[in-house]
Structure formats: structure tokens, C-alpha cells
Design an enzyme around this catalytic site. Structure first.
Site, PDB file in Angstrom:
ATOM      1  N   CYS A  62      40.744  39.432  39.794  1.00 55.09           N
ATOM      2  CA  CYS A  62      41.563  38.602  38.909  1.00 55.09           C
ATOM      3  C   CYS A  62      41.296  37.114  39.084  1.00 55.09           C
ATOM      4  O   CYS A  62      41.772  36.307  38.293  1.00 55.09           O
ATOM      5  CB  CYS A  62      43.047  38.896  39.137  1.00 55.09           C
ATOM      6  SG  CYS A  62      43.616  38.416  40.768  1.00 55.09           S
ATOM      7  N   ASP A  64      42.307  35.197  41.667  1.00 59.93           N
ATOM      8  CA  ASP A  64      43.292  34.494  42.486  1.00 59.93           C
ATOM      9  C   ASP A  64      42.698  34.141  43.841  1.00 59.93           C
ATOM     10  O   ASP A  64      42.031  34.957  44.469  1.00 59.93           O
ATOM     11  CB  ASP A  64      44.539  35.363  42.718  1.00 59.93           C
ATOM     12  CG  ASP A  64      45.342  35.603  41.458  1.00 59.93           C
ATOM     13  OD1 ASP A  64      45.156  34.859  40.481  1.00 59.93           O
ATOM     14  OD2 ASP A  64      46.158  36.544  41.451  1.00 59.93           O
ATOM     15  N   CYS A  88      47.657  33.083  39.118  1.00 57.23           N
ATOM     16  CA  CYS A  88      48.761  33.282  38.178  1.00 57.23           C
ATOM     17  C   CYS A  88      50.097  32.889  38.811  1.00 57.23           C
ATOM     18  O   CYS A  88      50.192  32.601  40.008  1.00 57.23           O
ATOM     19  CB  CYS A  88      48.790  34.739  37.721  1.00 57.23           C
ATOM     20  SG  CYS A  88      49.185  35.906  39.040  1.00 57.23           S
ATOM     21  N   CYS A 131      49.170  40.304  44.126  1.00 62.67           N
ATOM     22  CA  CYS A 131      49.571  38.950  44.519  1.00 62.67           C
ATOM     23  C   CYS A 131      50.330  38.978  45.843  1.00 62.67           C
ATOM     24  O   CYS A 131      50.079  38.146  46.723  1.00 62.67           O
ATOM     25  CB  CYS A 131      50.435  38.319  43.429  1.00 62.67           C
ATOM     26  SG  CYS A 131      49.584  38.117  41.850  1.00 62.67           S
TER      27      CYS A 131
END
Length: 156
Positions: A62, A64, A88, A131
């Protein structure tokens, strides 16, 4: 013509475009929004300090990237923590929450914080669990780094 009938129906029944977007947009839990809009402990520390541990982790899928740093005292208590995250809102919120939770804990207690604890507090959906996993990995990496530095400083 059938498409136009459907669009007219949606416009009349749901409202203007901004309302339609809001209805279809994914909503975040208040805790995520709070930490995203008001992140705590953003910053960085001198990574050459033997009392500072740095955890740098990322999720290639993603994009991150999370850097979490801790500063410990002589008794291995976390006296300060900060982060910088590129990602995000859920990644930023997870980082912010992690720094709040590890402050004023000893290293063993800080290392017991899990991604499940973070995800539960932020009410993360399954698609955003990575996350909280990054935050847990960053905590563990920062702890390992400061332990390694202090060990090297004592033997050196």
C-alpha cells in the site's frame, strides 16, 4: 435511456452530488479521525543518541512507511516517543496512538502492545488492519534498536 432514468431517480431521491459522495464514502471511527486530524507526537529524534531507538517499517503493498522513535531513561522507561508516517489516515492514527500508549511505560510493557489493541481502539476495518500491524512492528523495531545501542555502548 434506462441509465438516464436511473440517474434522474438517484438525483431526486438521494440529493446533490456532494450528498451522494458522502453516502458512498467510507466513514472512519471518531478515534481515527481524531488522531488523523490532531496527530500526537509528530517529529523525530537524534538517531545517533544511544538512548533513542528507531523503528522504520513499511508495507510495500500500500506504500505506507512509518518511522517511530522512542527515548529511554537509565531504567529503560520510555520518556518520549515520536513518529513520522507517510500513508493513509489509518496509518497516521495508528502511529499517533502508539506513541501515546508507549510513553511512560518500561520497554517490556511497551513491547506488549499489539496490533489487535491498536486496531480495537481505533475500530479499524479488516482492510486497514495492516496499519495497526505496522505500528506494532515499529514499536518492536524501536525497542530492539535501543536495546542493541545500549548493549553496544556498555560493552564498547
Amino acid at each position: 435511456p434506462r441509465f438516464m432514468i436511473m440517474m434522474n431517480f438517484l438525483q431526486r431521491s438521494v440529493g446533490p452530488p456532494i450528498v451522494r459522495r458522502a453516502l458512498f464514502a467510507r466513514t472512519y471511527h471518531a478515534n481515527v479521525v481524531d488522531h488523523y486530524k490532531n496527530p500526537r507526537n509528530v517529529g523525530s529524534m537524534d538517531k545517533s543518541d544511544p538512548n533513542v531507538g528507531t523503528g522504520l517499517v513499511g508495507a510495500p503493498a500500500c506504500g505506507d512507511v512509518m518511522k517511530l522513535q522512542i527515548k529511554v531513561d537509565d531504567d529503560l522507561n520510555v520518556v518520549d516517543a515520536c513518529f513520522k508516517t507517510f500513508g493513509c489516515g489509518s496509518a497516521i492514527a495508528s502511529s499517533s496512538l502508539a506513541t501515546e500508549w508507549i510513553k511512560n511505560k518500561n520497554l517490556s510493557a511497551a513491547g506488549e502492545i499489539t496490533n489487535k489493541d491498536i486496531a480495537k481502539h481505533l475500530n479499524l476495518p479488516p482492510v486497514k488492519l495492516h496499519c495497526s500491524m505496522l505500528a506494532e512492528d515499529a514499536i518492536k523495531a524501536a525497542i530492539a534498536d535501543v536495546k542493541q545501542k545500549r548493549s553496544a555502548a556498555q560493552t564498547g
